[in-house]
Design an enzyme around this catalytic site. Structure first.
Site, short mmCIF file in Angstrom:
data_model
loop_
_atom_site.label_atom_id
_atom_site.label_comp_id
_atom_site.label_asym_id
_atom_site.label_seq_id
_atom_site.Cartn_x
_atom_site.Cartn_y
_atom_site.Cartn_z
N SER A 667 31.61 45.43 36.42
CA SER A 667 31.55 46.97 36.46
C SER A 667 30.53 47.56 37.37
O SER A 667 30.39 47.14 38.46
CB SER A 667 31.74 47.71 35.29
N ASP A 740 43.13 47.95 35.53
CA ASP A 740 41.87 48.48 35.29
C ASP A 740 42.17 50.05 34.87
O ASP A 740 42.72 50.68 35.84
CB ASP A 740 40.84 48.42 36.63
N HIS A 774 39.97 47.10 32.21
CA HIS A 774 38.66 47.02 32.59
C HIS A 774 37.92 46.02 31.81
O HIS A 774 37.23 45.12 32.50
CB HIS A 774 37.72 48.27 32.54
#
Length: 819
Positions: A667, A740, A774
């Site tokens: 991330s 995601d 994610h």
């Protein structure tokens, strides 16, 4: 069944090779597989009277088949259309009760054959438990008789779990309020019906900035699907199974009983919907129903929140956050901004907190006026409550003592500190559930004393504590503090008189287990084994060092179990996640503890100690901007300086080979990785998972950056590694979840970054994991991801080719999608 990954392969075989190739799932080395597949530790919950502990076994990793079940991504929600519940849940599979303090253990009988348990909740009187079970077709409600340790289904009730919390106990513990699928709702609206016209959005000159969100409504067909799956009916169901509908069906976000059980607070979302904002910003009607379902009071009907400033402490105008006062029979409270929702306005009062008691036809009472943004309130007694406020610009946090019986009295300041000054964090007030099942402050007999639980950050690491604070004298008595060689965290207060509370205790070599503390007496409650015993004792050290500007830094250093100093420096994997600070002294404070037990989550870099690497995990990368300066004004300079300081410290210790270091991050850590490769020559390789690389695609702020692209274009440009793709010559592995759902990290970010890198001759590999969000979940995807990482590290770090060869343009190899 043969499954494939959408993968771009980069092959260098002396001459440039361009070819499309299918990629089947692969396994990393066995030592890594064994760590991934170690049994997870059970979850634990305690009854409010301290007489029972519930242990919940955790479901193993789902398979790719399970992850590939139908998923509706709509209005910011992710639902399984077959069950009308959330599509991604970590379930429990069994329940076990332990009576305290004698330790008698009972396995709950009568559970569904293949249990997928979630939303577990104690009844207010602690005699029962409720939980949801997700089948292939719906979400059920189940009840457990605690004393008998037996479970049974509530028949003929299918829950609507679109918003997660699908039930709540009533205060008498004799019934529950549930959100149910509306009976006879008809067929699923068709999504492939020919449109009657174009989809149109319009703004008539009003500022309505919005951050970047995923899974939004796109057209009228989406709106119809959202209504179909989100519409629910509130039902009161008693423990015998009798049901009574309350009010009318609607897109019901929550339904909560008053502490006296006479009323229900219902929050309903409604049209007009938005195509740029998630459901949390849709119009909301707030009603109070009588327990028989009739309307007692419409409190407010709030409009679409599409003109809220993008600042982190910005809020909509009008009443917000309606809830029941936990310590009163039926009193509502809420907050209202006095600054138009913008904390940057210079006004003496930014928020007011109001109360309204049943029967809700009297005058609203002002409880408190706050100079910061209201952040919540903890109720204690008729004369004690704690209100909390914050301000993002300087990370200021305050707590005030409020007297609910004398609302005209100005609140008094209890705590005033920076949220980032962890060394002086006073801790959080302990709470427990009262007879109505609502959380209230844990106080002494005369309500003058509260109990604080904190992480206890210090220069030697975190040392959690329990304090007793006298609110009249403001004097603090320390009950207890964690001491070496253990890391011990308080998790539940049981008795103030007996100094009795529950902790979770671990060490560098012993996994976390739960203990009952009674003064100095320590009684073990669990004996969970070490799931990683086969690996042996990990060598972990907390490093403390400084970067050239004097900011103190830390990192956790792990070495292979059999490593000896005479073995010399090792190939190294560095993992980090940058954080922004407003004070360099706060940025340099030590976090974590040398005495924590190392856990191997799917995202951990520590797997690679099994492969002969030194691992620098949790390397601190503070980005500091003091006073009027913003942290990101000098982002890349501070980023590179922090990374170099970590490598230099590892090399000084003789364990890190500075010529064989890789950097990885997930991330915002992936964003960091790409920037480090663009702006330094410190690393041999990089691994970036699920990142964002072009900040013009998140123009209304990102991470801790409040300024928009148009307010600080030079910052957005300088921080976007996409703009420096031509400079990246270090091999980089890009990995992204196909689905995601994180704000700003669309898979498009990795796709475009890959194309930019490929176009400039970089050595790059791009792997898309099917169905992953994610965070990654499926067993096959996680193991393959670890194989990809291990192969990349072995090729470019452990035994790298000469630098000129590793940076050679190897060209595009194409992509295949075989899922």
């Amino acid at each position: 069944m043969k499954l494939h990954l959408l993968t771009t392969l980069v092959l260098a075989c002396g001459t440039l090779t361009v070819a499309a190739q299918e990629a089947s799932y692969q396994l990393p080395p066995k030592a890594i597989v064994d760590l991934v597949e170690a049994p997870p530790t059970p979850r634990v919950s305690f009854s409010s009277n301290g007489q029972w502990m519930l242990m919940m076994s955790v479901q193993d990793m789902p398979t790719i088949d399970e992850l590939s079940q139908p998923e509706l991504r709509i209005a910011g929600l992710r639902l399984n259309p077959r069950t009308n519940g959330p599509s991604r849940v970590s379930y429990s599979t069994s329940l076990r009760l332990k009576r305290l303090p004698d330790g008698k253990e009972l396995l709950v009988q009568g559970l569904p054959k293949t249990a997928r348990i979630s939303e577990v909740g104690w009844s207010p009187d602690n005699t029962k438990l409720a939980f949801t079970n997700t089948t292939d077709k719906h979400v059920e409600l189940w009840l457990v008789d605690v004393a008998a340790a037996s479970a049974r289904l509530v028949p003929n009730l299918f829950l609507n779990s679109a918003f997660g919390d699908s039930y709540t106990w009533t205060p008498d513990s004799k019934s529950l309020l549930a959100t149910a699928v509306v009976g006879g709702r008809g067929e699923i609206p068709a999504s492939n019906v020919a449109p009657t016209g174009p989809t149109v959005q319009e703004n008539a000159g009003r500022k309505a900035a919005a951050r970047t969100y995923q899974d939004l409504l796109k057209n009228p067909a989406d709106e119809r699907l959202f209504d179909y799956y989100a519409t629910a009916q509130v039902v009161k169901v008693d423990v015998s199974g009798r049901m009574q509908p309350l009010g009318s069906p609607g897109v019901i976000e929550s339904a909560r009983p008053s502490p006296d059980g006479r009323f229900v607070l219902v929050k309903t979302r409604h049209r007009p919907y938005s195509y740029t904002l998630p459901v949390s910003s849709f119009p909301q009607r707030v009603d109070v129903l009588n327990i028989d379902g009739t309307l007692a009071k419409n409190l407010v009907d709030l409009p679409l929140a599409d003109n809220v400033p993008i600042a982190f402490d910005a809020v909509p105008v009008g009443p917000r956050g309606h809830n029941w006062r936990a310590d009163a029979p039926a009193t509502l409270y809420w907050a209202e901004a006095q600054d138009g929702g913008n904390l940057k306005k210079d006004v003496p009062v930014h928020d007011k907190v109001f109360m309204l008691a049943a029967p809700f036809d009297g005058t609203t009472q002002l409880l408190a006026e706050l100079p910061l943004r209201y952040r919540g309130i903890q109720w204690g007694t008729n004369t004690l409550a704690l209100a909390n406020g914050y301000r993002w610009a300087d990370r200021k946090e305050m707590t005030w003592v409020v007297n609910p019986s004398a609302p005209a009295t100005a609140p008094t300041v209890l705590f005033d500190h920076s949220s980032q000054d962890t060394y002086h964090d006073p801790g959080s007030p302990a709470q427990h559930r009262n007879a109505a099942g609502y959380p209230v402050l844990f106080t002494g007999k005369n309500s003058d004393v509260i109990y604080l639980m904190g992480q206890g950050a210090s220069p030697e690491g975190d040392r959690p504590f329990v304090d007793a604070l006298n609110l009249k004298t403001r004097k603090t008595e320390r009950w207890w503090r964690s001491a070496a060689p253990y890391y011990e965290v308080p998790v539940a207060m049981l008795s103030a008189d007996r100094h009795e509370f529950v902790t979770r205790r671990e060490s560098a070599t012993q996994p976390a287990n739960y203990y009952l503390r009674q003064n100095s007496r320590l009684t073990p409650l669990t004996s969970f084994p070490n799931p990683y015993a086969a690996i042996g004792s990990l060598k972990k050290q907390v490093l403390q060092y400084k970067r050239p500007d004097g900011v103190a830094l830390t990192a956790n250093l792990y070495l292979p179990p059999n490593y000896k100093k005479e073995d010399g420096p090792l190939p190294t994997l560095m993992e980090a996640y940058p954080r922004e600070y407003k004070d360099k002294n706060d940025a340099g404070q030590v976090s974590g503890s040398p005495y924590t037990f190392t856990r191997f989550g799917w995202s951990s870099p520590v797997f690679w100690v099994t492969q002969g690497y030194a691992v620098m995990q949790g390397v601190s990368i503070p980005i500091v901007g003091e006073g009027t300066k913003e942290p990101n004004d000098t982002y890349t300079e501070q980023l590179v300086a922090s990374a170099k300081a970590a490598i230099d410290e590892g090399a000084r210790l003789g364990v890190v080979d500075p010529k064989r270091v890789a950097v990885m991050g997930h991330s915002y850590g992936a964003f960091m990785t790409a920037n480090l490769l663009a702006h330094s020559n410190l690393f041999r390789a990089g691994i970036a998972r699920s990142g964002a690389y072009n900040r013009t695609l998140t123009p209304f702020g990102f991470q801790a950056e409040e300024r928009t692209f148009w307010q600080a274009p030079q910052v957005y440009q300088a921080m976007s590694p996409f703009n420096y793709a031509d400079r990246i010559k270090t091999p980089i592995l890009l990995i992204h979840g196909e689905a995601d759902n994180n704000s700003g990290t669309f898979p498009l970010q990795s796709e475009r970054f890959y194309n930019a890198l490929k176009g400039h001759g970089a050595t790059v590999r791009y792997v898309v994991l099917p169905y992953e969000a994610h965070s990654y979940a499926a067993r096959e995807n996680i193991l393959h991801m670890l194989w990809e990482m291990n192969s990349w590290l072995d090729k470019y770090v452990k035994s790298p080719a000469p630098a000129s060869s590793s940076t050679q343009n190897t060209g595009d190899v194409g992509a295949t999608n075989g899922k």
